[in-house]
Design a protein around this motif. Structure first.
Motif, PDB file in Angstrom:
ATOM      1  N   VAL A 180      25.433  83.539 -14.813  1.00  0.00           N
ATOM      2  CA  VAL A 180      25.974  83.927 -13.501  1.00  0.00           C
ATOM      3  C   VAL A 180      26.143  82.707 -12.607  1.00  0.00           C
ATOM      4  O   VAL A 180      27.192  82.521 -11.975  1.00  0.00           O
ATOM      5  CB  VAL A 180      25.075  84.993 -12.823  1.00  0.00           C
ATOM      6  CG1 VAL A 180      25.476  85.196 -11.381  1.00  0.00           C
ATOM      7  CG2 VAL A 180      25.129  86.298 -13.587  1.00  0.00           C
ATOM      8  N   LEU A 181      25.131  81.850 -12.559  1.00  0.00           N
ATOM      9  CA  LEU A 181      25.221  80.642 -11.730  1.00  0.00           C
ATOM     10  C   LEU A 181      26.351  79.730 -12.193  1.00  0.00           C
ATOM     11  O   LEU A 181      27.098  79.182 -11.373  1.00  0.00           O
ATOM     12  CB  LEU A 181      23.889  79.887 -11.740  1.00  0.00           C
ATOM     13  CG  LEU A 181      22.735  80.532 -10.977  1.00  0.00           C
ATOM     14  CD1 LEU A 181      21.442  79.762 -11.219  1.00  0.00           C
ATOM     15  CD2 LEU A 181      23.049  80.626  -9.497  1.00  0.00           C
ATOM     16  N   ALA A 182      26.492  79.560 -13.495  1.00  0.00           N
ATOM     17  CA  ALA A 182      27.553  78.712 -14.030  1.00  0.00           C
ATOM     18  C   ALA A 182      28.934  79.284 -13.702  1.00  0.00           C
ATOM     19  O   ALA A 182      29.846  78.536 -13.337  1.00  0.00           O
ATOM     20  CB  ALA A 182      27.386  78.555 -15.540  1.00  0.00           C
ATOM     21  N   ILE A 183      29.080  80.591 -13.818  1.00  0.00           N
ATOM     22  CA  ILE A 183      30.365  81.224 -13.486  1.00  0.00           C
ATOM     23  C   ILE A 183      30.692  81.047 -12.003  1.00  0.00           C
ATOM     24  O   ILE A 183      31.819  80.715 -11.645  1.00  0.00           O
ATOM     25  CB  ILE A 183      30.361  82.717 -13.882  1.00  0.00           C
ATOM     26  CG1 ILE A 183      30.389  82.850 -15.401  1.00  0.00           C
ATOM     27  CG2 ILE A 183      31.528  83.467 -13.247  1.00  0.00           C
ATOM     28  CD1 ILE A 183      30.172  84.265 -15.912  1.00  0.00           C
TER      29      ILE A 183
ATOM     30  N   ALA B 181      29.689  78.702  -9.990  1.00  0.00           N
ATOM     31  CA  ALA B 181      30.026  77.303  -9.721  1.00  0.00           C
ATOM     32  C   ALA B 181      31.381  76.933 -10.322  1.00  0.00           C
ATOM     33  O   ALA B 181      32.172  76.229  -9.692  1.00  0.00           O
ATOM     34  CB  ALA B 181      28.930  76.389 -10.264  1.00  0.00           C
ATOM     35  N   ALA B 182      31.656  77.403 -11.527  1.00  0.00           N
ATOM     36  CA  ALA B 182      32.902  77.047 -12.211  1.00  0.00           C
ATOM     37  C   ALA B 182      34.132  77.664 -11.561  1.00  0.00           C
ATOM     38  O   ALA B 182      35.205  77.059 -11.554  1.00  0.00           O
ATOM     39  CB  ALA B 182      32.829  77.471 -13.681  1.00  0.00           C
ATOM     40  N   THR B 183      33.984  78.848 -10.998  1.00  0.00           N
ATOM     41  CA  THR B 183      35.139  79.520 -10.388  1.00  0.00           C
ATOM     42  C   THR B 183      35.357  79.115  -8.939  1.00  0.00           C
ATOM     43  O   THR B 183      36.329  79.535  -8.326  1.00  0.00           O
ATOM     44  CB  THR B 183      34.967  81.052 -10.446  1.00  0.00           C
ATOM     45  OG1 THR B 183      33.781  81.418  -9.746  1.00  0.00           O
ATOM     46  CG2 THR B 183      34.927  81.551 -11.875  1.00  0.00           C
ATOM     47  N   GLY B 184      34.438  78.340  -8.401  1.00  0.00           N
ATOM     48  CA  GLY B 184      34.583  77.900  -7.020  1.00  0.00           C
ATOM     49  C   GLY B 184      34.082  78.907  -6.003  1.00  0.00           C
ATOM     50  O   GLY B 184      34.300  78.740  -4.805  1.00  0.00           O
ATOM     51  N   THR B 185      33.422  79.952  -6.463  1.00  0.00           N
ATOM     52  CA  THR B 185      32.858  80.943  -5.549  1.00  0.00           C
ATOM     53  C   THR B 185      31.824  80.286  -4.646  1.00  0.00           C
ATOM     54  O   THR B 185      31.714  80.620  -3.466  1.00  0.00           O
ATOM     55  CB  THR B 185      32.219  82.109  -6.335  1.00  0.00           C
ATOM     56  OG1 THR B 185      33.221  82.665  -7.197  1.00  0.00           O
ATOM     57  CG2 THR B 185      31.689  83.176  -5.412  1.00  0.00           C
TER      58      THR B 185
ATOM     59  N   GLY C 219      27.452  71.092  -2.401  1.00  0.00           N
ATOM     60  CA  GLY C 219      26.089  70.850  -2.855  1.00  0.00           C
ATOM     61  C   GLY C 219      25.464  72.063  -3.505  1.00  0.00           C
ATOM     62  O   GLY C 219      24.665  71.945  -4.434  1.00  0.00           O
ATOM     63  N   LEU C 220      25.847  73.241  -3.044  1.00  0.00           N
ATOM     64  CA  LEU C 220      25.303  74.471  -3.631  1.00  0.00           C
ATOM     65  C   LEU C 220      25.780  74.646  -5.073  1.00  0.00           C
ATOM     66  O   LEU C 220      25.022  75.093  -5.934  1.00  0.00           O
ATOM     67  CB  LEU C 220      25.706  75.677  -2.780  1.00  0.00           C
ATOM     68  CG  LEU C 220      25.036  76.998  -3.101  1.00  0.00           C
ATOM     69  CD1 LEU C 220      23.518  76.875  -3.034  1.00  0.00           C
ATOM     70  CD2 LEU C 220      25.515  78.077  -2.157  1.00  0.00           C
ATOM     71  N   ALA C 221      27.014  74.261  -5.349  1.00  0.00           N
ATOM     72  CA  ALA C 221      27.535  74.348  -6.712  1.00  0.00           C
ATOM     73  C   ALA C 221      26.799  73.372  -7.626  1.00  0.00           C
ATOM     74  O   ALA C 221      26.466  73.714  -8.767  1.00  0.00           O
ATOM     75  CB  ALA C 221      29.032  74.067  -6.733  1.00  0.00           C
ATOM     76  N   ILE C 222      26.534  72.178  -7.128  1.00  0.00           N
ATOM     77  CA  ILE C 222      25.790  71.193  -7.914  1.00  0.00           C
ATOM     78  C   ILE C 222      24.391  71.720  -8.214  1.00  0.00           C
ATOM     79  O   ILE C 222      23.907  71.644  -9.350  1.00  0.00           O
ATOM     80  CB  ILE C 222      25.726  69.844  -7.183  1.00  0.00           C
ATOM     81  CG1 ILE C 222      27.130  69.242  -7.091  1.00  0.00           C
ATOM     82  CG2 ILE C 222      24.768  68.886  -7.882  1.00  0.00           C
ATOM     83  CD1 ILE C 222      27.235  68.047  -6.169  1.00  0.00           C
ATOM     84  N   ALA C 223      23.752  72.289  -7.209  1.00  0.00           N
ATOM     85  CA  ALA C 223      22.416  72.861  -7.402  1.00  0.00           C
ATOM     86  C   ALA C 223      22.463  74.014  -8.401  1.00  0.00           C
ATOM     87  O   ALA C 223      21.566  74.161  -9.239  1.00  0.00           O
ATOM     88  CB  ALA C 223      21.848  73.344  -6.072  1.00  0.00           C
ATOM     89  N   ALA C 224      23.504  74.827  -8.344  1.00  0.00           N
ATOM     90  CA  ALA C 224      23.654  75.949  -9.273  1.00  0.00           C
ATOM     91  C   ALA C 224      23.788  75.444 -10.702  1.00  0.00           C
ATOM     92  O   ALA C 224      23.181  76.008 -11.622  1.00  0.00           O
ATOM     93  CB  ALA C 224      24.866  76.800  -8.901  1.00  0.00           C
ATOM     94  N   TRP C 225      24.568  74.376 -10.912  1.00  0.00           N
ATOM     95  CA  TRP C 225      24.713  73.798 -12.254  1.00  0.00           C
ATOM     96  C   TRP C 225      23.371  73.269 -12.761  1.00  0.00           C
ATOM     97  O   TRP C 225      23.019  73.453 -13.925  1.00  0.00           O
ATOM     98  CB  TRP C 225      25.743  72.672 -12.265  1.00  0.00           C
ATOM     99  CG  TRP C 225      27.158  73.131 -12.295  1.00  0.00           C
ATOM    100  CD1 TRP C 225      28.096  72.952 -11.326  1.00  0.00           C
ATOM    101  CD2 TRP C 225      27.823  73.839 -13.350  1.00  0.00           C
ATOM    102  NE1 TRP C 225      29.296  73.508 -11.706  1.00  0.00           N
ATOM    103  CE2 TRP C 225      29.157  74.059 -12.943  1.00  0.00           C
ATOM    104  CE3 TRP C 225      27.410  74.315 -14.586  1.00  0.00           C
ATOM    105  CZ2 TRP C 225      30.080  74.735 -13.747  1.00  0.00           C
ATOM    106  CZ3 TRP C 225      28.331  74.985 -15.388  1.00  0.00           C
ATOM    107  CH2 TRP C 225      29.648  75.184 -14.967  1.00  0.00           C
ATOM    108  N   ILE C 226      22.632  72.620 -11.893  1.00  0.00           N
ATOM    109  CA  ILE C 226      21.332  72.063 -12.292  1.00  0.00           C
ATOM    110  C   ILE C 226      20.358  73.188 -12.658  1.00  0.00           C
ATOM    111  O   ILE C 226      19.704  73.145 -13.705  1.00  0.00           O
ATOM    112  CB  ILE C 226      20.758  71.158 -11.185  1.00  0.00           C
ATOM    113  CG1 ILE C 226      21.618  69.901 -11.057  1.00  0.00           C
ATOM    114  CG2 ILE C 226      19.301  70.803 -11.465  1.00  0.00           C
ATOM    115  CD1 ILE C 226      21.308  69.058  -9.833  1.00  0.00           C
ATOM    116  N   VAL C 227      20.261  74.186 -11.800  1.00  0.00           N
ATOM    117  CA  VAL C 227      19.357  75.317 -12.056  1.00  0.00           C
ATOM    118  C   VAL C 227      19.778  76.045 -13.330  1.00  0.00           C
ATOM    119  O   VAL C 227      18.934  76.405 -14.163  1.00  0.00           O
ATOM    120  CB  VAL C 227      19.307  76.276 -10.845  1.00  0.00           C
ATOM    121  CG1 VAL C 227      18.553  77.549 -11.183  1.00  0.00           C
ATOM    122  CG2 VAL C 227      18.681  75.579  -9.652  1.00  0.00           C
TER     123      VAL C 227
END
Length: 66
Positions: free
Chosen positions: A18-21, A23-27, A31-39
């Motif tokens: 879910v986090l990757a989707i 971040a990948a879709t731009g939702t 910085g939040l997207a970077i954190a989502a990818w890391i988590v």
């Protein structure tokens, strides 16, 4: 030594997806997207290995084995 059980692994993988989707879709972006990818990466890695260092520090074990 494994400390992550099957249900925990499935939940971690689902959250990582879910986090990757998101971040990948731009939702989520910036910085939040970077954190989502890391988590997502950490959750996926710990799921695949079956070991969570944070669980060890906290004395948690969802694996069911002692």
């Amino acid at each position: 030594m494994k400390n992550i059980g099957s249900r925990d692994r499935i939940l971690r993988i689902a959250i990582a997806i879910v986090l990757a989707i998101l971040a990948a879709t731009g939702t989520i972006g910036g910085g939040l997207a970077i954190a989502a990818w890391i988590v997502a990466g950490v959750l996926l890695a710990t799921s695949l290995v079956g070991f969570c260092p944070a669980y060890r520090l906290l004395g948690l074990n969802t694996c069911g084995k002692t």
